[in-house]
Structures are given as structure tokens and as C-alpha cells.
Scaffold this motif. Structure first.
Motif, PDB file in Angstrom:
ATOM      1  N   LEU A   3       0.818  -1.176  -0.081  1.00  0.00           N
ATOM      2  CA  LEU A   3       0.132  -0.026   0.126  1.00  0.00           C
ATOM      3  C   LEU A   3       0.694   1.330   0.175  1.00  0.00           C
ATOM      4  O   LEU A   3       0.515   2.236   0.234  1.00  0.00           O
ATOM      5  CB  LEU A   3      -0.863   0.032   1.273  1.00  0.00           C
ATOM      6  CG  LEU A   3      -1.820  -1.101   1.440  1.00  0.00           C
ATOM      7  CD1 LEU A   3      -2.452  -1.296   2.647  1.00  0.00           C
ATOM      8  CD2 LEU A   3      -2.747  -1.124   0.177  1.00  0.00           C
ATOM      9  N   ALA A   4       2.007   1.106  -0.455  1.00  0.00           N
ATOM     10  CA  ALA A   4       2.875   2.392  -0.415  1.00  0.00           C
ATOM     11  C   ALA A   4       2.473   3.241  -1.218  1.00  0.00           C
ATOM     12  O   ALA A   4       1.578   3.268  -2.298  1.00  0.00           O
ATOM     13  CB  ALA A   4       4.390   1.717  -1.118  1.00  0.00           C
ATOM     14  N   GLY A   5       2.680   4.679  -0.495  1.00  0.00           N
ATOM     15  CA  GLY A   5       1.982   6.045  -1.213  1.00  0.00           C
ATOM     16  C   GLY A   5       0.614   6.120  -0.770  1.00  0.00           C
ATOM     17  O   GLY A   5       0.101   7.288  -1.079  1.00  0.00           O
ATOM     18  N   GLY A   6      -0.043   5.062  -0.183  1.00  0.00           N
ATOM     19  CA  GLY A   6      -1.349   5.462   0.246  1.00  0.00           C
ATOM     20  C   GLY A   6      -1.409   6.031   1.581  1.00  0.00           C
ATOM     21  O   GLY A   6      -0.492   5.729   2.406  1.00  0.00           O
ATOM     22  N   MET A   7      -2.882   6.583   1.941  1.00  0.00           N
ATOM     23  CA  MET A   7      -2.917   7.075   3.270  1.00  0.00           C
ATOM     24  C   MET A   7      -4.396   6.534   3.734  1.00  0.00           C
ATOM     25  O   MET A   7      -5.167   6.868   2.934  1.00  0.00           O
ATOM     26  CB  MET A   7      -3.132   8.484   3.292  1.00  0.00           C
ATOM     27  CG  MET A   7      -2.697   9.119   4.662  1.00  0.00           C
ATOM     28  SD  MET A   7      -4.292   9.363   5.497  1.00  0.00           S
ATOM     29  CE  MET A   7      -4.904  11.101   5.093  1.00  0.00           C
ATOM     30  N   GLY A  81      -1.026  13.731   3.545  1.00  0.00           N
ATOM     31  CA  GLY A  81      -1.435  13.663   2.086  1.00  0.00           C
ATOM     32  C   GLY A  81      -2.892  13.087   1.993  1.00  0.00           C
ATOM     33  O   GLY A  81      -3.292  12.784   2.846  1.00  0.00           O
ATOM     34  N   PRO A  82      -3.072  13.030   0.587  1.00  0.00           N
ATOM     35  CA  PRO A  82      -4.545  12.601   0.432  1.00  0.00           C
ATOM     36  C   PRO A  82      -4.956  11.303   0.703  1.00  0.00           C
ATOM     37  O   PRO A  82      -4.265  10.510   1.010  1.00  0.00           O
ATOM     38  CB  PRO A  82      -4.698  12.529  -1.139  1.00  0.00           C
ATOM     39  CG  PRO A  82      -3.326  13.302  -1.734  1.00  0.00           C
ATOM     40  CD  PRO A  82      -2.530  12.929  -0.500  1.00  0.00           C
ATOM     41  N   LEU A  83      -6.465  11.200   1.337  1.00  0.00           N
ATOM     42  CA  LEU A  83      -6.669  10.069   1.861  1.00  0.00           C
ATOM     43  C   LEU A  83      -7.158   8.961   0.386  1.00  0.00           C
ATOM     44  O   LEU A  83      -7.825   9.537  -0.162  1.00  0.00           O
ATOM     45  CB  LEU A  83      -8.086  10.297   2.444  1.00  0.00           C
ATOM     46  CG  LEU A  83      -9.011   9.201   3.156  1.00  0.00           C
ATOM     47  CD1 LEU A  83      -8.143   8.479   4.128  1.00  0.00           C
ATOM     48  CD2 LEU A  83     -10.243   9.721   3.603  1.00  0.00           C
ATOM     49  N   THR A  84      -6.515   7.985   0.532  1.00  0.00           N
ATOM     50  CA  THR A  84      -6.648   7.041  -0.591  1.00  0.00           C
ATOM     51  C   THR A  84      -6.948   5.529  -0.414  1.00  0.00           C
ATOM     52  O   THR A  84      -7.332   4.814  -1.243  1.00  0.00           O
ATOM     53  CB  THR A  84      -5.009   7.073  -1.334  1.00  0.00           C
ATOM     54  OG1 THR A  84      -4.208   6.439  -0.593  1.00  0.00           O
ATOM     55  CG2 THR A  84      -4.793   8.362  -1.705  1.00  0.00           C
ATOM     56  N   ILE A  85      -7.090   5.424   0.883  1.00  0.00           N
ATOM     57  CA  ILE A  85      -7.380   3.841   1.316  1.00  0.00           C
ATOM     58  C   ILE A  85      -8.608   3.954   2.138  1.00  0.00           C
ATOM     59  O   ILE A  85      -8.670   4.794   3.170  1.00  0.00           O
ATOM     60  CB  ILE A  85      -6.398   3.339   2.078  1.00  0.00           C
ATOM     61  CG1 ILE A  85      -5.195   3.220   1.190  1.00  0.00           C
ATOM     62  CG2 ILE A  85      -6.721   2.023   2.677  1.00  0.00           C
ATOM     63  CD1 ILE A  85      -3.682   2.879   2.048  1.00  0.00           C
TER      64      ILE A  85
END
Length: 85
Positions: A3-7, A81-85
Motif C-alpha cells: 500500500l506504499a504511497g497510500g494514506m 497527504g490525500p486520503l486514498t485508502i
């Protein structure tokens, strides 16, 4: 699963299943905002998430209050950073 790069924002992350989910996400590369009504417990989870090289942010937030969640998520997005998960 990486999940690298996710938040992710995890509520109830101060203990139990919430803590387990937050640390699992961090172990797979996600930045994790750990939210809990107990701010000290949320910060402990964030420290555990960051111990493996990930990024963690612990925030006190009452998950039953929309305004508290809005503030916490806004702070998480500003810092992680942006909420992606």
C-alpha cells in the motif's frame, strides 16, 4: 498486498481491532492516521505504525461526532497527504 504511497484513516485505532488494522496498513507501506477518543492510545498506535519505517499520526477524535471527525481527517490530510485508502 503493498500500500506504499497510500494514506488511511483508522477510527478506534487506540486498541483492539482498530490498532491491528492501523499497524497492518502501516506495515504494508501506508501512511496511517490513528484516531481514537483516547489521544494517548492513538499516539501509541501511530508510534507503532512508524516504528517499522512507516508514517503514523495519532489524533484524539470522538468518532460519534461528525465535527470531530471532519477536523481530524482534515489534519490527517494536511500532514500525511490525500486520503486514498
Amino acid at each position: 498486498m503493498q500500500l506504499a504511497g497510500g494514506m488511511a484513516v483508522v477510527t478506534g485505532a487506540g486498541s483492539g481491532i482498530g490498532r491491528a488494522i492501523a499497524t497492518m496498513l502501516a506495515a504494508r507501506g501506508a501512511a496511517v492516521a490513528a484516531l481514537d477518543i483516547d489521544g494517548a492510545a492513538a499516539r501509541e498506535t501511530a508510534a507503532r505504525a512508524g516504528a517499522g519505517g512507516g508514517r503514523g499520526l495519532g489524533l484524539a477524535a470522538d468518532g460519534s461526532r461528525e465535527d470531530a471527525l471532519d477536523r481530524a481527517v482534515s489534519q490527517a490530510v494536511a500532514e500525511l497527504g490525500p486520503l486514498t485508502i
